[in-house]
Scaffold this motif. Structure first.
Motif, mmCIF file in Angstrom:
data_model
loop_
_atom_site.group_PDB
_atom_site.id
_atom_site.type_symbol
_atom_site.label_atom_id
_atom_site.label_comp_id
_atom_site.label_asym_id
_atom_site.label_seq_id
_atom_site.Cartn_x
_atom_site.Cartn_y
_atom_site.Cartn_z
ATOM 1 N N ALA A 148 23.917 -8.103 65.513
ATOM 2 C CA ALA A 148 25.104 -8.959 65.461
ATOM 3 C C ALA A 148 25.473 -9.255 64.015
ATOM 4 C CB ALA A 148 24.848 -10.256 66.225
ATOM 5 N N ALA A 149 24.469 -9.435 63.172
ATOM 6 C CA ALA A 149 24.722 -9.663 61.752
ATOM 7 C C ALA A 149 25.373 -8.443 61.109
ATOM 8 C CB ALA A 149 23.418 -10.002 61.035
ATOM 9 N N VAL A 150 24.953 -7.243 61.506
ATOM 10 C CA VAL A 150 25.559 -6.026 60.958
ATOM 11 C C VAL A 150 27.045 -5.973 61.285
ATOM 12 C CG1 VAL A 150 25.596 -3.502 61.140
ATOM 13 C CG2 VAL A 150 23.411 -4.711 60.952
ATOM 14 N N ILE A 151 27.406 -6.394 62.476
ATOM 15 C CA ILE A 151 28.820 -6.395 62.865
ATOM 16 C C ILE A 151 29.615 -7.338 61.971
ATOM 17 C CG2 ILE A 151 30.419 -7.050 64.714
ATOM 18 C CD1 ILE A 151 28.232 -6.015 66.684
ATOM 19 N N HIS A 152 29.070 -8.504 61.686
ATOM 20 C CA HIS A 152 29.791 -9.432 60.807
ATOM 21 C C HIS A 152 29.770 -8.950 59.356
ATOM 22 C CE1 HIS A 152 31.852 -13.093 59.785
ATOM 23 N NE2 HIS A 152 31.067 -13.183 58.719
ATOM 24 N N LEU A 153 28.658 -8.384 58.905
ATOM 25 C CA LEU A 153 28.617 -7.827 57.557
ATOM 26 C C LEU A 153 29.677 -6.742 57.382
ATOM 27 C CD1 LEU A 153 24.769 -7.552 56.945
ATOM 28 C CD2 LEU A 153 26.376 -8.950 55.643
ATOM 29 N N ASN A 206 28.357 1.594 59.257
ATOM 30 C CA ASN A 206 27.148 0.865 59.651
ATOM 31 C C ASN A 206 26.842 1.134 61.122
ATOM 32 O OD1 ASN A 206 26.969 -0.379 57.099
ATOM 33 N ND2 ASN A 206 28.406 -1.972 57.728
ATOM 34 N N ILE A 207 25.582 1.384 61.424
ATOM 35 C CA ILE A 207 25.186 1.574 62.820
ATOM 36 C C ILE A 207 24.665 0.254 63.360
ATOM 37 C CG2 ILE A 207 23.820 2.913 64.447
ATOM 38 C CD1 ILE A 207 25.949 4.511 62.853
ATOM 39 N N ILE A 233 29.630 1.330 64.116
ATOM 40 C CA ILE A 233 29.525 1.885 65.461
ATOM 41 C C ILE A 233 28.498 1.058 66.216
ATOM 42 C CG2 ILE A 233 28.965 3.920 66.861
ATOM 43 C CD1 ILE A 233 29.540 5.617 64.359
ATOM 44 N N ALA A 234 28.825 0.705 67.444
ATOM 45 C CA ALA A 234 27.890 -0.012 68.315
ATOM 46 C C ALA A 234 27.500 0.909 69.464
ATOM 47 C CB ALA A 234 28.509 -1.297 68.843
#
Length: 258
Positions: A165-170, A143-144, A187-188
């Motif tokens: 931020a939601a992508v990081i938790h997902l 996920n990017i 990746i952030a």
């Protein structure tokens, strides 16, 4: 140096330009068959021809799909499986940022659009890839996200930051649910030279570079290298992690003590 990726199939959303295009090239160079997805078929066809010329041993399929439309997403995943037999790598890269301004003035249509593309698409495409292939064969999801999902600046990008931020938790949640067969990492990136982030770096690149410890803004290829690592076997004991690739932006001092 294929990282175990030779012969595998990777599906990349938002693959017609920027980070997605760079990731598609890097995965094809590692031996993957690549399925390119974005909204415009003509743009995808151009990238497909370029990858085919550069990586003739890799199969390439260009399939237009609106990342936020579940039916089009389902068709794209089905086309990938029909063409190559399975999906081993999913890169959830597509993103949008239709609103710049304070959250207190954010209108619902643009809020819904941002959530649909940046957040809900990660759920939908991961579900589809899992059910179509990864539940049986295993795989990796990349996920990017963004360092903007780890901080509150720039403040005018609040809704974008919130979805990242939601992508990081997902990423963490799916990593738990899909283990052990499928690994899920993110990746952030920091500021990267792409069309999506143009408003942030155009006309002030030198000023921004001066705030980055490594002295420059990012290039799409910087993120692509990390994506290949996370997609392949060299990261086989990693899941649920978010790898920051930002030139050191997040570690810069924020308080100066005399």
């Amino acid at each position: 140096m294929s990282n175990g990726l030779a012969g595998r199939t990777a599906l990349i959303t938002g693959a017609s330009r920027g980070i997605g295009r760079a990731i598609a090239f890097a995965l094809a160079a590692s031996g993957c068959n690549v399925v390119l997805s974005s909204r415009r078929q003509d743009s995808l066809d151009v990238v497909a021809k370029e990858i085919t010329a550069a990586c003739p041993r890799s199969g390439v399929l260009a399939k237009a799909a609106h990342v936020g439309d579940p039916d089009q997403a389902r068709d794209c995943v089905a086309a990938a499986v029909a063409e190559f037999g399975r999906v081993d790598v999913l890169v959830n890269n597509a993103a949008t940022n239709p609103y710049l301004g304070p959250m207190v003035d954010l209108d619902l249509p643009r809020a819904h659009k941002t959530v649909e593309v940046n957040q809900m698409s990660v759920i939908v495409w991961t579900q589809l890839a899992w059910k179509a292939s990864m539940a049986e064969h295993g795989g990796t999801v990349v996920n990017i996200a963004s360092i903007c999902g780890m901080a509150t600046e720039p403040p005018e990008a609040g809704i974008y930051n919130t979805t990242k931020a939601a992508v990081i938790h997902l990423t963490r949640q799916f990593a738990v649910e899909l283990a052990p067969k499928t690994r899920v990492n993110a990746i952030a990136p920091g500021i990267v030279r792409t069309q999506l982030s143009r408003a942030m770096w155009e006309n002030r690149e030198q000023q921004l570079a001066a705030t980055v410890p490594l002295g420059r803004i990012g290039e799409p290829e910087d993120i692509a290298k990390a994506a290949v690592f996370l997609a392949g076997d060299d990261s086989s004991w990693m899941t649920g992690q978010t790898v920051v690739v930002d030139g050191g932006t997040l570690i810069r001092p924020t308080v100066h003590i005399a």
